[in-house]
Design a protein around this motif. Structure first.
Motif, short mmCIF file in Angstrom:
data_model
loop_
_atom_site.label_atom_id
_atom_site.label_comp_id
_atom_site.label_asym_id
_atom_site.label_seq_id
_atom_site.Cartn_x
_atom_site.Cartn_y
_atom_site.Cartn_z
N GLY A 32 -76.80 20.04 -12.05
CA GLY A 32 -75.90 19.97 -13.20
C GLY A 32 -76.49 20.61 -14.44
O GLY A 32 -75.78 21.27 -15.20
N LEU A 33 -77.80 20.43 -14.63
CA LEU A 33 -78.47 21.05 -15.78
C LEU A 33 -78.41 22.58 -15.71
O LEU A 33 -78.29 23.25 -16.73
CB LEU A 33 -79.94 20.62 -15.84
CG LEU A 33 -80.26 19.28 -16.48
CD1 LEU A 33 -81.76 19.03 -16.46
CD2 LEU A 33 -79.75 19.19 -17.89
N PHE A 34 -78.52 23.11 -14.51
CA PHE A 34 -78.47 24.56 -14.33
C PHE A 34 -77.05 25.09 -14.24
O PHE A 34 -76.84 26.26 -13.98
CB PHE A 34 -79.28 24.98 -13.11
CG PHE A 34 -80.76 24.76 -13.26
CD1 PHE A 34 -81.46 25.37 -14.28
CD2 PHE A 34 -81.44 23.94 -12.39
CE1 PHE A 34 -82.81 25.18 -14.44
CE2 PHE A 34 -82.81 23.74 -12.53
CZ PHE A 34 -83.50 24.36 -13.56
N GLY A 35 -76.08 24.21 -14.43
CA GLY A 35 -74.68 24.64 -14.46
C GLY A 35 -74.00 24.75 -13.11
O GLY A 35 -72.94 25.37 -13.01
N TYR A 36 -74.56 24.15 -12.08
CA TYR A 36 -73.93 24.22 -10.76
C TYR A 36 -72.70 23.33 -10.71
O TYR A 36 -72.74 22.16 -11.05
CB TYR A 36 -74.91 23.79 -9.67
CG TYR A 36 -74.27 23.73 -8.30
CD1 TYR A 36 -73.97 24.88 -7.62
CD2 TYR A 36 -73.95 22.51 -7.73
CE1 TYR A 36 -73.36 24.84 -6.38
CE2 TYR A 36 -73.35 22.46 -6.48
CZ TYR A 36 -73.06 23.62 -5.81
OH TYR A 36 -72.45 23.57 -4.59
N ARG A 37 -71.60 23.92 -10.30
CA ARG A 37 -70.36 23.18 -10.06
C ARG A 37 -69.79 23.64 -8.74
O ARG A 37 -69.70 24.84 -8.49
CB ARG A 37 -69.34 23.46 -11.17
CG ARG A 37 -69.80 23.13 -12.57
CD ARG A 37 -69.76 21.62 -12.80
NE ARG A 37 -70.14 21.30 -14.17
CZ ARG A 37 -71.33 20.89 -14.53
NH1 ARG A 37 -72.29 20.75 -13.66
NH2 ARG A 37 -71.59 20.60 -15.79
N ASN A 38 -69.41 22.74 -7.91
CA ASN A 38 -68.80 23.08 -6.63
C ASN A 38 -67.29 23.26 -6.84
O ASN A 38 -66.48 22.57 -6.25
CB ASN A 38 -69.09 21.99 -5.60
CG ASN A 38 -68.74 22.43 -4.20
OD1 ASN A 38 -68.55 23.60 -3.95
ND2 ASN A 38 -68.67 21.47 -3.30
N SER A 39 -66.94 24.20 -7.69
CA SER A 39 -65.54 24.37 -8.07
C SER A 39 -64.69 24.97 -6.95
O SER A 39 -63.49 24.79 -6.92
CB SER A 39 -65.43 25.25 -9.32
OG SER A 39 -66.03 26.51 -9.07
N GLY A 40 -65.32 25.67 -6.03
CA GLY A 40 -64.57 26.28 -4.94
C GLY A 40 -64.28 25.30 -3.81
O GLY A 40 -63.59 25.63 -2.85
N GLY A 41 -64.80 24.09 -3.92
CA GLY A 41 -64.63 23.12 -2.84
C GLY A 41 -65.60 23.44 -1.71
O GLY A 41 -66.54 24.19 -1.86
N GLY A 42 -65.37 22.87 -0.58
CA GLY A 42 -66.24 23.10 0.56
C GLY A 42 -67.53 22.31 0.45
O GLY A 42 -67.72 21.46 -0.42
N PHE A 43 -68.45 22.60 1.35
CA PHE A 43 -69.71 21.88 1.38
C PHE A 43 -70.65 22.44 0.32
O PHE A 43 -70.85 23.65 0.24
CB PHE A 43 -70.36 21.99 2.76
CG PHE A 43 -71.51 21.07 2.94
CD1 PHE A 43 -71.30 19.73 3.21
CD2 PHE A 43 -72.81 21.52 2.81
CE1 PHE A 43 -72.36 18.85 3.35
CE2 PHE A 43 -73.87 20.66 2.96
CZ PHE A 43 -73.65 19.32 3.24
N PRO A 44 -71.27 21.60 -0.48
CA PRO A 44 -72.16 22.07 -1.57
C PRO A 44 -73.55 22.44 -1.04
O PRO A 44 -74.52 21.70 -1.21
CB PRO A 44 -72.21 20.88 -2.52
CG PRO A 44 -71.99 19.70 -1.64
CD PRO A 44 -71.06 20.16 -0.55
N TRP A 45 -73.68 23.61 -0.43
CA TRP A 45 -74.94 24.03 0.19
C TRP A 45 -76.07 24.14 -0.82
O TRP A 45 -77.19 23.72 -0.55
CB TRP A 45 -74.76 25.36 0.92
CG TRP A 45 -73.93 25.23 2.14
CD1 TRP A 45 -72.63 25.62 2.29
CD2 TRP A 45 -74.30 24.62 3.37
NE1 TRP A 45 -72.18 25.30 3.54
CE2 TRP A 45 -73.19 24.70 4.24
CE3 TRP A 45 -75.47 24.03 3.84
CZ2 TRP A 45 -73.21 24.20 5.53
CZ3 TRP A 45 -75.49 23.53 5.14
CH2 TRP A 45 -74.38 23.62 5.96
N LEU A 46 -75.77 24.72 -1.98
CA LEU A 46 -76.82 24.89 -2.99
C LEU A 46 -77.34 23.53 -3.47
O LEU A 46 -78.54 23.35 -3.65
CB LEU A 46 -76.30 25.70 -4.17
CG LEU A 46 -77.32 26.03 -5.25
CD1 LEU A 46 -78.49 26.81 -4.68
CD2 LEU A 46 -76.66 26.80 -6.38
#
Length: 95
Positions: A51-65
């Motif tokens: 979250g600090l680095f700005g990761y958002r799973n906005s595309g849906g799917g499995f959050p691999w990152l």
């Protein structure tokens, strides 16, 4: 927290902790309960860091990152715990 939430946290912690142990080479002499605790903490810390680095799973799917970040945090935790836990118990056996 409901019983389902607690069970889910334990299962996710076990999974993240086990993956963290698999990433670290060699044998780690730490108990399974410590692996679960490391996994639970790594799941929270990894989510926070993503979250600090700005990761958002906005595309849906499995959050691999997100999973990769959590496993990396768990691997660091396993290395630190294995060093501390192994040193502490090795000294007790010499006495």
């Amino acid at each position: 927290m409901t019983i389902t939430g607690i069970i889910s946290a334990l299962l996710v912690g076990l999974l993240i902790g086990a993956l963290g142990r698999l990433v670290v080479p060699g044998k780690q002499r730490i108990p399974i309960w410590l692996t679960i605790v490391i996994g639970i903490v790594a799941a929270f810390v990894g989510s926070y860091l993503a979250g600090l680095f700005g990761y958002r799973n906005s595309g849906g799917g499995f959050p691999w990152l997100l999973l990769v970040i959590q496993v990396a945090v768990a691997a660091v935790g396993v290395v630190l715990a294995a060093g501390a836990y192994g040193r502490r118990h090795r000294g007790m056996l010499r006495r």
